[in-house]
Scaffold this active site. Structure first.
Site, short mmCIF file in Angstrom:
data_model
loop_
_atom_site.label_atom_id
_atom_site.label_comp_id
_atom_site.label_asym_id
_atom_site.label_seq_id
_atom_site.Cartn_x
_atom_site.Cartn_y
_atom_site.Cartn_z
N ASP A 28 43.11 52.19 29.70
CA ASP A 28 42.26 53.60 29.66
C ASP A 28 42.69 54.61 30.29
OD1 ASP A 28 41.72 51.96 32.16
OD2 ASP A 28 39.76 53.04 32.28
N GLU A 51 39.55 50.80 34.31
CA GLU A 51 40.06 51.09 35.64
C GLU A 51 39.66 52.64 35.84
OE1 GLU A 51 42.72 52.19 38.91
OE2 GLU A 51 42.59 53.12 37.29
N HIS A 97 46.51 62.45 35.58
CA HIS A 97 44.95 63.11 35.54
C HIS A 97 44.86 64.64 35.30
CE1 HIS A 97 42.69 59.64 37.67
NE2 HIS A 97 43.75 59.11 37.00
ZN LIG Z 1 46.01 54.34 36.82
#
Ligand SMILES: [Zn+2]
Length: 393
Positions: free
Chosen positions: A68, A133, A348
């Site tokens: 994910d 996760e 991210h």
């Molecule tokens: Zn990661």
């Protein structure tokens, strides 16, 4: 295009925003089945998990990770489509390129080459992969570890493929992570007219001195492997919106990232002591999202360090910084856990990317870890490895 880059690109085209897997595990499971892994899928809708094992003996060397990814954020800020992998100037762009689809691809192709060369390797090679996760992490690694524990199946050595590198691939590995304790605090007061404060009780004012002390507090010094514990407020809210009303309550969310110098109990005791000393009227809920864990320098850190050195010529620094990882569910079972992956500078973020070259180097390092851990050819344990310095920045 190298097989590892090709597989990374295949995984990147699947928009597996947490907790969706979008077929990533199907692709990986099929490739592992071809080289003799026994696959088990644990699907806790919508979360998908894979436990794959080749061999039945010990040591069990497990590669762990997640399919994910976090959401893309504003698409218009991406230079390319986040789910259409693009290579430009030797850099591969896409959501999940660093965290951690390149790591997954590197593990798979490493296993393919390793099994091709050592079909009768010692011990067992395993994969523990999840699509949960980046989200709540309830039905992912944690739940599968529960299944394995219940039937007495143990992991001895675990390499988590999270992005850990700074400047160069392999310059840093994680040997543990800090714990994470959150609080949801409600400070109670009495609402009233702002011109008649003696008839009200302002929760903002009531909490302010306690907050000052919590923020200024020196929680501990950390230790050889951990940076000091830190306290951060993430949200704070009070007020009715009107400029002439003393609010009746205030809501505060805070988080403590803590070293092995603290426990959940010592932290809670300290926070409650501060609130009580300042006579704050409150209710408080606690959430433990992970306890600190540490794999002290030993067999697995030796193997991984030596494997990095074999391929890149550098020895990794040991670190415990950054957010928590699924290692928190694996380490408590007694497994040695080390995290090693590509550079983490863009994870991210928009325009997440990875150096193409690093993907292949990482795959070679993983293969070397397999060889050093699971073949007789190279002596086990590895000798003559100096303990690298701890990195706490
Ligand atoms: Zn990661």
């Amino acid at each position: 295009m190298s097989p590892t880059l090709e597989l990374t690109a295949d995984l990147l085209r699947r928009p597996s925003v947490s907790p969706e897997d979008h077929g990533c595990l199907d692709v990986i499971a099929a490739r592992l089945a071809t080289i003799g892994f026994r696959n088990e899928r644990f699907t806790y809708d919508p979360v998908d998990n894979l436990w794959a094992r080749r061999g039945s003996g010990h040591p069990v060397l497990c590669f762990a990770g997640h399919t994910d990814v976090v959401p893309t954020g504003p698409r218009e800020e991406w230079r390319t489509d986040p789910f259409e992998p693009v290579v430009e100037d030797g850099v591969l762009y896409g959501r999940g390129s660093a965290d951690m689809k390149s790591g997954l691809a590197a593990m798979v192709t490493a296993a393919e080459r390793f099994v091709g060369k050592h079909p009768k390797h010692a011990g067992s090679l395993a994969f523990l992969l999840t699509s949960d996760e980046e989200g709540p992490s309830v039905d992912g690694t944690r739940r599968v570890m529960g299944v394995l524990e219940a039937r007495g199946e143990k992991i001895d050595y675990c390499v988590v493929g999270e992005p850990t590198s700074h400047e160069r691939l392999g310059d840093t590995i994680k040997i543990g992570r800090r714990g994470s304790l959150s609080g949801r605090l409600t400070v109670h007061g009495v609402q009233g007219h702002i011109a008649y404060p003696h008839l009200a009780d302002n929760p903002v004012h009531g909490f302010a001195p306690a907050l000052a002390e919590l923020v200024a507090r020196h929680w501990d010094e950390g230790n050889e492997f951990f940076q000091p514990t830190s306290f951060q407020v993430s949200n704070i809210a009070a007020g009715t919106g009107a400029p002439n009303v003393v609010p009746g309550e205030m809501k505060v969310r805070f988080n403590l990232r803590f070293s092995t110098e603290q426990t959940v109990e010592t932290l809670q005791h300290t926070v409650l002591g501060i609130l009580d000393r300042h006579r704050v009227k409150y209710s408080l809920e606690w959430f433990v999202s992970g306890l600190p864990f540490l794999t002290p320098p030993g067999k697995l850190t030796d193997v991984v360090s030596a494997a990095v050195d074999d391929v890149t010529g550098i020895r990794p620094a040991f670190s415990t910084t950054g957010g928590t990882s699924d290692g928190r569910f694996i380490a408590p079972t007694g497994a040695q856990v080390v995290e090693l992956g590509v550079a983490n500078a863009t994870i991210h973020k928009v325009n997440e990317c990875v150096r193409v070259e690093d993907i292949d180097v990482l795959s070679q390092v993983y293969e070397r870890v397999m060889e050093r851990a699971l073949t007789q050819v190279v002596a086990w344990p590895i000798t003559s490895s100096p303990v690298p310095r701890a990195r706490t920045s």
